[in-house]
Write a protein that holds these residues in place. Structure first.
Motif, PDB file in Angstrom:
ATOM      1  N   PHE A 217       0.076   2.223  -8.666  1.00  0.00           N
ATOM      2  CA  PHE A 217       0.313   1.556  -7.384  1.00  0.00           C
ATOM      3  C   PHE A 217       0.156   2.525  -6.211  1.00  0.00           C
ATOM      4  O   PHE A 217      -0.437   2.183  -5.188  1.00  0.00           O
ATOM      5  CB  PHE A 217       1.712   0.939  -7.383  1.00  0.00           C
ATOM      6  CG  PHE A 217       2.061   0.218  -6.112  1.00  0.00           C
ATOM      7  CD1 PHE A 217       1.597  -1.060  -5.877  1.00  0.00           C
ATOM      8  CD2 PHE A 217       2.839   0.828  -5.144  1.00  0.00           C
ATOM      9  CE1 PHE A 217       1.912  -1.727  -4.714  1.00  0.00           C
ATOM     10  CE2 PHE A 217       3.153   0.173  -3.968  1.00  0.00           C
ATOM     11  CZ  PHE A 217       2.679  -1.114  -3.745  1.00  0.00           C
ATOM     12  N   VAL A 218       0.672   3.748  -6.384  1.00  0.00           N
ATOM     13  CA  VAL A 218       0.523   4.742  -5.312  1.00  0.00           C
ATOM     14  C   VAL A 218      -0.963   5.032  -5.074  1.00  0.00           C
ATOM     15  O   VAL A 218      -1.443   5.044  -3.929  1.00  0.00           O
ATOM     16  CB  VAL A 218       1.285   6.035  -5.658  1.00  0.00           C
ATOM     17  CG1 VAL A 218       0.962   7.132  -4.662  1.00  0.00           C
ATOM     18  CG2 VAL A 218       2.771   5.777  -5.694  1.00  0.00           C
TER      19      VAL A 218
ATOM     20  N   THR B 116      -2.491   2.200  -3.254  1.00  0.00           N
ATOM     21  CA  THR B 116      -2.136   2.228  -1.837  1.00  0.00           C
ATOM     22  C   THR B 116      -3.080   3.175  -1.094  1.00  0.00           C
ATOM     23  O   THR B 116      -3.607   2.842  -0.026  1.00  0.00           O
ATOM     24  CB  THR B 116      -0.679   2.703  -1.680  1.00  0.00           C
ATOM     25  OG1 THR B 116       0.148   1.903  -2.518  1.00  0.00           O
ATOM     26  CG2 THR B 116      -0.210   2.595  -0.250  1.00  0.00           C
ATOM     27  N   PHE B 117      -3.327   4.341  -1.683  1.00  0.00           N
ATOM     28  CA  PHE B 117      -4.259   5.288  -1.061  1.00  0.00           C
ATOM     29  C   PHE B 117      -5.668   4.703  -1.013  1.00  0.00           C
ATOM     30  O   PHE B 117      -6.404   4.910  -0.041  1.00  0.00           O
ATOM     31  CB  PHE B 117      -4.289   6.602  -1.840  1.00  0.00           C
ATOM     32  CG  PHE B 117      -3.129   7.510  -1.532  1.00  0.00           C
ATOM     33  CD1 PHE B 117      -2.887   7.919  -0.238  1.00  0.00           C
ATOM     34  CD2 PHE B 117      -2.292   7.954  -2.535  1.00  0.00           C
ATOM     35  CE1 PHE B 117      -1.822   8.749   0.051  1.00  0.00           C
ATOM     36  CE2 PHE B 117      -1.221   8.780  -2.256  1.00  0.00           C
ATOM     37  CZ  PHE B 117      -0.988   9.182  -0.964  1.00  0.00           C
TER      38      PHE B 117
ATOM     39  N   LEU C 159       9.804   7.042  -4.737  1.00  0.00           N
ATOM     40  CA  LEU C 159       9.429   7.048  -6.143  1.00  0.00           C
ATOM     41  C   LEU C 159       9.652   8.400  -6.795  1.00  0.00           C
ATOM     42  O   LEU C 159       9.797   8.495  -8.004  1.00  0.00           O
ATOM     43  CB  LEU C 159       7.972   6.613  -6.292  1.00  0.00           C
ATOM     44  CG  LEU C 159       7.726   5.164  -5.869  1.00  0.00           C
ATOM     45  CD1 LEU C 159       6.265   4.814  -6.001  1.00  0.00           C
ATOM     46  CD2 LEU C 159       8.579   4.217  -6.691  1.00  0.00           C
TER      47      LEU C 159
ATOM     48  N   VAL D 138       3.564   2.447 -11.605  1.00  0.00           N
ATOM     49  CA  VAL D 138       3.978   2.855 -10.268  1.00  0.00           C
ATOM     50  C   VAL D 138       3.030   3.943  -9.732  1.00  0.00           C
ATOM     51  O   VAL D 138       2.652   3.932  -8.559  1.00  0.00           O
ATOM     52  CB  VAL D 138       5.448   3.326 -10.301  1.00  0.00           C
ATOM     53  CG1 VAL D 138       5.735   4.270  -9.171  1.00  0.00           C
ATOM     54  CG2 VAL D 138       6.378   2.144 -10.239  1.00  0.00           C
TER      55      VAL D 138
ATOM     56  N   PHE E 122       9.783   2.601   3.749  1.00  0.00           N
ATOM     57  CA  PHE E 122       8.606   1.864   3.285  1.00  0.00           C
ATOM     58  C   PHE E 122       8.626   0.419   3.779  1.00  0.00           C
ATOM     59  O   PHE E 122       7.665  -0.069   4.364  1.00  0.00           O
ATOM     60  CB  PHE E 122       8.559   1.903   1.751  1.00  0.00           C
ATOM     61  CG  PHE E 122       7.543   0.990   1.133  1.00  0.00           C
ATOM     62  CD1 PHE E 122       6.241   1.414   0.937  1.00  0.00           C
ATOM     63  CD2 PHE E 122       7.870  -0.308   0.768  1.00  0.00           C
ATOM     64  CE1 PHE E 122       5.296   0.567   0.377  1.00  0.00           C
ATOM     65  CE2 PHE E 122       6.937  -1.163   0.210  1.00  0.00           C
ATOM     66  CZ  PHE E 122       5.644  -0.723   0.019  1.00  0.00           C
TER      67      PHE E 122
ATOM     68  N   LEU F 111       4.731   4.397   5.668  1.00  0.00           N
ATOM     69  CA  LEU F 111       4.729   3.613   4.445  1.00  0.00           C
ATOM     70  C   LEU F 111       4.500   4.523   3.238  1.00  0.00           C
ATOM     71  O   LEU F 111       5.248   4.493   2.262  1.00  0.00           O
ATOM     72  CB  LEU F 111       3.640   2.545   4.552  1.00  0.00           C
ATOM     73  CG  LEU F 111       3.498   1.506   3.449  1.00  0.00           C
ATOM     74  CD1 LEU F 111       2.972   0.214   4.045  1.00  0.00           C
ATOM     75  CD2 LEU F 111       2.539   1.961   2.385  1.00  0.00           C
ATOM     76  N   VAL F 112       3.475   5.361   3.346  1.00  0.00           N
ATOM     77  CA  VAL F 112       3.158   6.245   2.223  1.00  0.00           C
ATOM     78  C   VAL F 112       4.262   7.273   2.026  1.00  0.00           C
ATOM     79  O   VAL F 112       4.707   7.521   0.894  1.00  0.00           O
ATOM     80  CB  VAL F 112       1.801   6.938   2.461  1.00  0.00           C
ATOM     81  CG1 VAL F 112       1.595   8.033   1.441  1.00  0.00           C
ATOM     82  CG2 VAL F 112       0.685   5.929   2.366  1.00  0.00           C
TER      83      VAL F 112
ATOM     84  N   MET G   2      -5.931   2.345   1.849  1.00  0.00           N
ATOM     85  CA  MET G   2      -5.897   3.032   3.143  1.00  0.00           C
ATOM     86  C   MET G   2      -7.183   3.810   3.405  1.00  0.00           C
ATOM     87  O   MET G   2      -7.746   3.755   4.502  1.00  0.00           O
ATOM     88  CB  MET G   2      -4.712   3.981   3.186  1.00  0.00           C
ATOM     89  CG  MET G   2      -3.433   3.215   3.357  1.00  0.00           C
ATOM     90  SD  MET G   2      -2.075   4.325   3.470  1.00  0.00           S
ATOM     91  CE  MET G   2      -0.784   3.107   3.595  1.00  0.00           C
TER      92      MET G   2
ATOM     93  N   LEU H 200       7.199   5.601   0.444  1.00  0.00           N
ATOM     94  CA  LEU H 200       6.913   5.241  -0.952  1.00  0.00           C
ATOM     95  C   LEU H 200       6.999   6.460  -1.857  1.00  0.00           C
ATOM     96  O   LEU H 200       7.650   6.444  -2.902  1.00  0.00           O
ATOM     97  CB  LEU H 200       5.524   4.609  -1.019  1.00  0.00           C
ATOM     98  CG  LEU H 200       5.046   4.093  -2.373  1.00  0.00           C
ATOM     99  CD1 LEU H 200       5.886   2.900  -2.797  1.00  0.00           C
ATOM    100  CD2 LEU H 200       3.578   3.698  -2.312  1.00  0.00           C
ATOM    101  N   LEU H 201       6.342   7.544  -1.425  1.00  0.00           N
ATOM    102  CA  LEU H 201       6.336   8.752  -2.257  1.00  0.00           C
ATOM    103  C   LEU H 201       7.747   9.308  -2.392  1.00  0.00           C
ATOM    104  O   LEU H 201       8.182   9.672  -3.488  1.00  0.00           O
ATOM    105  CB  LEU H 201       5.403   9.808  -1.655  1.00  0.00           C
ATOM    106  CG  LEU H 201       3.911   9.485  -1.746  1.00  0.00           C
ATOM    107  CD1 LEU H 201       3.095  10.570  -1.081  1.00  0.00           C
ATOM    108  CD2 LEU H 201       3.489   9.324  -3.195  1.00  0.00           C
TER     109      LEU H 201
ATOM    110  N   ARG I 133      16.083   8.302  -2.144  1.00  0.00           N
ATOM    111  CA  ARG I 133      15.430   7.180  -2.812  1.00  0.00           C
ATOM    112  C   ARG I 133      15.552   5.912  -1.970  1.00  0.00           C
ATOM    113  O   ARG I 133      14.567   5.250  -1.657  1.00  0.00           O
ATOM    114  CB  ARG I 133      16.028   6.952  -4.191  1.00  0.00           C
ATOM    115  CG  ARG I 133      15.292   5.846  -4.868  1.00  0.00           C
ATOM    116  CD  ARG I 133      15.646   5.571  -6.280  1.00  0.00           C
ATOM    117  NE  ARG I 133      14.880   4.402  -6.647  1.00  0.00           N
ATOM    118  CZ  ARG I 133      13.708   4.445  -7.247  1.00  0.00           C
ATOM    119  NH1 ARG I 133      13.208   5.595  -7.598  1.00  0.00           N
ATOM    120  NH2 ARG I 133      13.040   3.350  -7.489  1.00  0.00           N
TER     121      ARG I 133
END
Ligand code: HEM
Lengths: 291, 529
Positions: A205-206, A209-210, B474, A202, B190, B466-467, A213, B470-471, B183
């Motif tokens: 994955f983050v 994603t960065f 998670l 995970v 997201f 989105l970011v 982008m 997501l952050l 969460r």
């Protein structure tokens, strides 16, 4: 070739030599655990394996830094340099994770993979320091590749855990018996391996994603569009979507366990494919292998 | 951990509804299909399918990113190219099959998140869940003496929970507390942001446009449709969208360094010195790779460059029939370049010249010319000269860099015995008193792209959410904690119980910290996790 560049190359080869020793020690440890029936505790070789890995990593870091100094820029502008830095980060991620959880049991995989990857990039893709073409002169090179390398490091460690998980799973089902698989009893149970792999993937994955982008922002500045389905963009997308699939699989009854682990390995295969085959044989704007 | 959700929660792990054979009526069938489509299993399969379906887009040349690749395949293997075209492989990302997969995925996504949003909205405003009847099934349990009396210790427990930002419900002698709503909120943000990206692309891309233009030093581009060499309007483009401004290329300066190891010249800098004229006045501007210019609401990118020798041609009567810079396209890193001059009228039956340009010409042993550096140290043009009908009047769109040499008659240049080799200032006299060709001077050109992308803002905003989502998702753990009273009246105790959704190795330490902080009162400093 400047002398610093030479020193860096010599350090790279030295790091590979030390990694080889470390890999052997990790393997001896696993084999030793298999020998000591019913006592799946780490052997004394594990400490030496870790110590050698740290030493190799220090030399590797030195090789990477001197490469950057001799090039007067970040050391990740062609395939050799990317490989040099990515393997450094991979081993670094593994060492760092050990401060958090004991994952030394995948040390053989990580040191072996780093050794293989480092060997391949050094033997096949080595290029001497050369100036950056204008399209690469951007601080986005630093950001984009930095997060890509980090993501790759986490994906690789996650893949190590996912493969361990698959073997462990098979063993728990009684499919892998015999002496040669006994070392798996030194590994955590498959669901513990899965939980750990998930947390690491995970994070990967983050970072990915960065990566996508930052790449899009850079592509907008360099090529005038943020997304154009260039081959590299296609593969970054594929990787991202595969790991999104993995994350969902982990959260879905009936997909946990083996199917999820297989997806994670498919995702990592795409990462490796993206770096090797796509760089070398596919056409596109991302021609940066430097070869 | 299924018991975490209340029974009416949208089921994430929903497996398809039981199939009841022939008794499935139309409504039931629709409901069944919808459940199937919005199930997690379908989402996983569609995600994997999208990944697989994207692969051809990296193997087969794409019309959008590599039109030359497509036409090359058409000339090298027309049958294969036709087959590819039939399956829309040259347009993978707009093809019917790729589009259906991602549209299904997004329908599934929307169908999945709407019920979750509704449910989560309710959860956000509801009280924390009651303790489960079977306390023994909770992951973490602690038994603490109720120091200072039941009420005081419950007060401290409540304060400890509130200090950790739990939502707390105190009901008589029991406390229910919940943490980590973020969460699900983050997760939903997201997924909604994903829809935001797709919606932006669908709605805004029609407002965009882009065009290309080759600009020679000294030339000025004025922003109107006729000034573009090529132009790709979006569906809703109108010419009035082009804001008036002018762009002059004053000079273009590339910088090269020699790489001794590879024995090759490498570009290290491209700088175009421009002047922008718009409603706010006249200003100087620099255009570089990786550093676009903004004018008239659109961005201007430096995408190519090369040499443009100025060629002057006079006819037999001495009249100048052609006098302009000719754009030569570079073929290698030393900028050996090719270009074409077409003069349909005013000289013979028409004159066509196929040119080769060498910035620093050297003669090879074979006698052929080559360029040994991209800098113009010895700029040289050679021409093959043809006469005849250039086919420009026939109306067929002719490639500006090709001559129909099969139907023309070569009168000078390679293989004719009369070489045409010119350095700046040189003039070549054409045979049969046809006229003269002069290499008057040397300029450079740049290829610029001007682009207005209406999707940027929406996609950037969506990407931000989105970011963030997501952050947030998670980094957050959904946890529930309950406290109740037990023990005897003489020796009262507080019983703590806690559980998390998903695996949560930190739960043990979290409960320890809560209990410790409740023991001492949250105002005293306690080491917390
Ligand atoms: C466009 C395709 C999709 C992408 C790229 C995607 C991506 C992701 C990612 C990255 C996560 C983990 C992050 C988080 O927990 O917030 C996630 C979680 C989740 N997604 Fe998706 N998703 C997609 C479509 C869907 C669809 C169609 C569904 C419903 C069927 C769905 C349901 C869920 C659920 C329930 C979770 C939570 C999993 C958990 O609790 O760990 N997603 N998704």
């Amino acid at each position: 070739m400047s002398s610093l560049e030479n020193i860096s190359l010599i350090a790279t080869y030295s790091a590979m030599a030390v990694y080889t020793i470390s890999f052997i020690l990790f393997a001896v440890d696993l084999a030793g655990r298999a020998e000591s029936m019913g006592k799946p505790v780490p052997t004394r070789w594990l400490r030496s394996a870790m110590a050698t890995l740290v030493l190799g990593w220090t030399i590797h870091a030195f090789a990477d830094i001197t490469r950057g100094i001799s090039a007067h820029r970040v050391p990740w502008a062609n395939m050799y340099e990317f490989g040099l830095t990515a393997t450094l980060v991979l081993v670094g991620v593994f060492l760092g994770l050990n401060l958090w959880r004991d994952v030394r049991y995948v040390g053989a995989f990580v040191s072996g993979f780093a050794l293989l990857a480092l060997g391949i990039v050094t033997v096949n893709f080595y290029v001497s320091v050369s100036p950056l073409p204008p399209a690469l002169q951007s601080y986005w090179l630093v950001i984009h590749v930095c997060v890509a390398v980090l993501g790759t490091g986490f994906f690789a460690t996650g893949a190590a855990l996912s493969s361990a998980q698959l073997f462990q799973h098979a063993r728990e089902e009684g499919k892998l018996g015999g002496r040669s698989w006994r070392f798996l009893s030194a590994f955590p149970a498959s669901d513990a391996l899965e939980a750990l792999a998930y947390r690491i993937l995970v994070i990967g994955f983050v970072f990915w994603t960065f990566t996508v982008m930052a790449g899009a922002i850079w592509a907008e500045r360099a090529w005038g569009r943020y997304w154009g389905w260039d081959t590299k963009e296609v593969w970054s997308f594929i990787i991202w979507v595969l790991f999104a699939g993995y994350i969902h699989a982990r959260a879905t009854r009936g997909w946990r366990g083996r199917p999820a682990a297989v997806l994670s390995l498919v995702g990592f295969t795409a990462v490796v494919f993206n770096f090797t085959i796509v760089n070398l044989f596919f056409k596109g704007l991302h021609v940066y292998s430097g070869l | 951990m299924t018991e975490f959700d209340s029974p009416d929660a949208p089921r994430k792990n929903r497996v398809s509804a039981p199939i009841r054979g022939a008794k499935l009526g139309p409504v039931e069938f629709l409901r069944f299909a919808w459940r199937l489509l919005t199930s997690m299993r379908t989402a996983i399969i569609l995600l994997v399918l999208v990944a697989i379906a994207a692969i051809p887009g990296s193997i087969v040349p794409q019309r959008s990113s590599d039109p030359n690749g497509v036409s090359n395949l058409y000339s090298s293997d027309p049958d294969l190219a036709k087959l590819y075209d039939q399956f829309q492989l040259f347009d993978t990302f707009t093809s019917v099959w790729f589009s259906s997969i991602y549209l299904l995925l997004f329908v599934s996504l929307i169908g999945c998140i709407i019920p979750r949003i509704i449910h989560h909205w309710g959860v956000l405003r509801a009280a924390p869940a009651e303790a489960p009847s079977s306390w023994g099934r909770l992951t973490e349990r602690r038994l603490e003496p109720a120091t200072g009396g039941i009420v005081a210790s419950l007060d401290r427990a409540e304060r400890a929970l509130r200090a950790k930002r739990y939502r707390v419900l105190r009901d008589g002698d029991s406390i229910a507390a919940e943490f980590g709503y973020l969460r699900e909120t983050g997760n939903l943000v997201f997924h909604v942001a994903l829809v935001g990206i797709l919606a932006t692309l669908a709605l805004a891309s029609g407002f965009g446009w882009n065009g290309q233009r080759v600009l020679v030093e000294g030339q000025t581009f004025t922003n109107q449709l006729s000034s573009y060499d090529t132009f790709h309007p979006g569906a809703w483009f109108a010419e009035s969208n082009l804001q008036p401004y002018g762009l002059t290329l004053n000079s273009f300066t590339p910088t090269y360094v020699h790489d001794d190891v590879k024995d090759a010249w490498m570009p290290v800098d491209f700088t175009a010195d421009m002047t922008v004229t718009d409603s706010t006045g006249i200003h100087d501007a620099t255009l570089k790779v990786n550093d676009p210019l903004v004018a008239g609401g659109s961005s201007i990118y430096l995408l190519g460059n090369g040499f443009a020798p100025v060629i002057t041609v006079t006819n037999g009567a001495g009249d100048v029939v052609f006098d302009q810079p000719v754009v030569f396209l570079s073929q290698d890193s030393n900028l050996t370049s090719v270009g074409v001059v077409k003069i349909p009228d005013g000289i013979g039956d028409g004159l066509g010249m196929q040119g080769f340009f060498y910035p620093s010409a050297v003669k090879l042993d074979s006698g052929a010319l080559a360029s040994n550096s991209p800098e113009p140290t010895n700029p040289t043009v050679t021409f093959n000269v043809y006469t005849g009908d250039l086919g420009l009047d026939s109306g067929a769109s002719a490639n500006a860099f090709q001559l129909p040499i099969d139907t023309l008659k070569q009168i000078a240049g390679r293989h004719t015995g009369v070489e045409v080799v010119l350095t700046p200032g040189d003039t070549f006299t054409l045979p049969d008193g046809l006229g003269t060709v002069t290499f008057s001077s040397l300029s450079r050109f740049v290829g610029i792209e001007i682009r207005h992308d209406a999707t940027q803002l929406g996609v950037a905003l969506s990407a931000f959410f989105l970011v963030a989502g997501l952050l947030a998702a998670l980094a957050t753990r959904r946890r529930r904690v309950w406290v109740r009273v037990s023990g005897t009246a003489r020796n009262p105790k507080l019983e703590w119980g806690a559980m998390s959704r998903g695996d949560d190795p930190q739960l043990d330490a979290t409960v320890n910290a809560l209990v410790a902080s409740a023991r001492q009162g949250p105002n005293d400093k306690v080491a917390t996790v």
